[in-house]
Scaffold this motif. Structure first.
Motif, PDB file in Angstrom:
ATOM      1  N   ILE A  60      -4.355  14.190  -1.989  1.00  0.00           N
ATOM      2  CA  ILE A  60      -4.461  13.584  -3.316  1.00  0.00           C
ATOM      3  C   ILE A  60      -2.884  13.363  -4.333  1.00  0.00           C
ATOM      4  N   ASP A  61      -3.120  11.679  -4.287  1.00  0.00           N
ATOM      5  CA  ASP A  61      -1.963  11.170  -4.956  1.00  0.00           C
ATOM      6  C   ASP A  61      -2.584  10.664  -5.805  1.00  0.00           C
ATOM      7  N   TRP A  62      -1.036  10.784  -6.919  1.00  0.00           N
ATOM      8  CA  TRP A  62      -1.299  10.482  -8.729  1.00  0.00           C
ATOM      9  C   TRP A  62      -0.535   9.145  -8.434  1.00  0.00           C
ATOM     10  N   SER A  63      -1.507   7.874  -9.549  1.00  0.00           N
ATOM     11  CA  SER A  63      -0.556   6.687  -9.301  1.00  0.00           C
ATOM     12  C   SER A  63      -0.270   6.167 -11.004  1.00  0.00           C
ATOM     13  N   ALA A  64       1.350   6.112 -10.836  1.00  0.00           N
ATOM     14  CA  ALA A  64       2.107   5.847 -12.623  1.00  0.00           C
ATOM     15  C   ALA A  64       1.351   4.935 -13.188  1.00  0.00           C
ATOM     16  N   PRO A  65       1.235   4.795 -14.012  1.00  0.00           N
ATOM     17  CA  PRO A  65      -0.096   3.750 -14.946  1.00  0.00           C
ATOM     18  C   PRO A  65       0.992   2.144 -14.594  1.00  0.00           C
ATOM     19  N   HIS A  66       0.585   1.170 -14.404  1.00  0.00           N
ATOM     20  CA  HIS A  66       0.734   0.362 -14.111  1.00  0.00           C
ATOM     21  C   HIS A  66       0.233  -1.061 -14.532  1.00  0.00           C
ATOM     22  N   GLY A  67       0.394  -2.398 -14.433  1.00  0.00           N
ATOM     23  CA  GLY A  67      -0.038  -3.552 -15.332  1.00  0.00           C
ATOM     24  C   GLY A  67      -0.802  -2.863 -16.884  1.00  0.00           C
ATOM     25  N   PRO A  68      -1.858  -3.210 -16.977  1.00  0.00           N
ATOM     26  CA  PRO A  68      -3.050  -2.896 -18.104  1.00  0.00           C
ATOM     27  C   PRO A  68      -3.802  -1.035 -17.199  1.00  0.00           C
ATOM     28  N   TRP A  69      -3.260  -0.484 -16.389  1.00  0.00           N
ATOM     29  CA  TRP A  69      -4.043   0.539 -16.283  1.00  0.00           C
ATOM     30  C   TRP A  69      -3.140   1.667 -16.349  1.00  0.00           C
TER      31      TRP A  69
ATOM     32  N   VAL B  42      -2.440  17.280   1.190  1.00  0.00           N
ATOM     33  CA  VAL B  42      -0.906  16.922   0.733  1.00  0.00           C
ATOM     34  C   VAL B  42      -1.039  16.300  -0.731  1.00  0.00           C
ATOM     35  N   HIS B  43       0.280  16.563  -1.144  1.00  0.00           N
ATOM     36  CA  HIS B  43      -0.208  15.592  -3.010  1.00  0.00           C
ATOM     37  C   HIS B  43       0.966  15.012  -3.184  1.00  0.00           C
ATOM     38  N   THR B  44       0.796  13.861  -3.031  1.00  0.00           N
ATOM     39  CA  THR B  44       1.784  12.701  -3.573  1.00  0.00           C
ATOM     40  C   THR B  44       1.932  12.184  -4.593  1.00  0.00           C
ATOM     41  N   HIS B  45       3.063  11.297  -5.007  1.00  0.00           N
ATOM     42  CA  HIS B  45       3.001  10.843  -6.135  1.00  0.00           C
ATOM     43  C   HIS B  45       3.256   8.922  -5.374  1.00  0.00           C
ATOM     44  N   ASN B  46       2.459   7.761  -6.327  1.00  0.00           N
ATOM     45  CA  ASN B  46       2.791   6.958  -5.928  1.00  0.00           C
ATOM     46  C   ASN B  46       2.535   6.630  -4.447  1.00  0.00           C
TER      47      ASN B  46
END
Length: 178
Positions: free
Chosen positions: A97-106, A170-174
């Motif tokens: 499970i991956d968390w992606s930080a806000p980026h661009g318009p998202w 696993v848990h990942t960030h970006n």
């Protein structure tokens, strides 16, 4: 949680079920909404990873896509494989499970990466581009996959591959393990 002006010790959900429902609906309305996507790690008999080339963006990717409203992630994985590649395979266990930080318009995004298992030669040769979202698909060794995927997608993918190898999730960030 008594409402303003109520002195009862009886819980709101027992005292006034309609008020409790309104309270929950208001909380639901105010809570964060997350974008959710899925990816499925699929290999061929040689252990190479299936990559796809979407028509709507410049980078190669792992098969998958966006989860629709109120759709379970595992069902989204099945749907995306069928819609994009004409592929019906069992979806295996959750690897990452991956968390992606806000980026661009998202806004931020949660990505569920599932194991898709190896494809037989027959399954691999039957891949077809059903809905027009993909223009190509190739099985790539890890070095080629790393070259073609965006950095954070490769980090997430390699974390998922490691999780598969050791039998964990696993848990990942970006894409980076935390």
């Amino acid at each position: 949680m008594p409402s303003a002006g109520q002195d009862s010790d009886e819980p709101l959900y027992e005292r006034d079920p309609q008020a409790w429902h309104r309270y929950l609906a208001e909380g639901n309305r105010r809570q964060a909404r997350k974008r959710v996507s899925v990816e499925v790690l699929i290999h061929d008999a040689s252990g190479r990873i299936l990559l796809v080339d979407p028509s709507y963006k410049p980078d190669w990717d792992i098969p998958g896509g966006m989860v629709e409203a109120n759709e379970p992630p595992i069902r989204a994985a099945q749907r995306e494989l069928a819609e994009e590649l004409g592929l019906t395979v069992p979806i295996g266990r959750l690897l990452c499970i991956d968390w992606s930080a806000p980026h661009g318009p998202w806004d931020d995004l949660l990505t569920f990466v599932f194991e898709g298992g190896p494809l037989t030669s027959e399954e691999a040769s039957s891949l077809r581009f059903v809905d027009g979202e993909l223009i190509s698909a190739e099985f790539c060794d890890y070095a080629e996959a790393r070259r073609r995927l965006r950095d954070y997608v490769w980090r997430r993918t390699s974390s998922a591959l490691e999780a598969k190898k050791v039998g964990t999730t696993v848990h990942t960030h970006n894409g980076a393990r935390i």
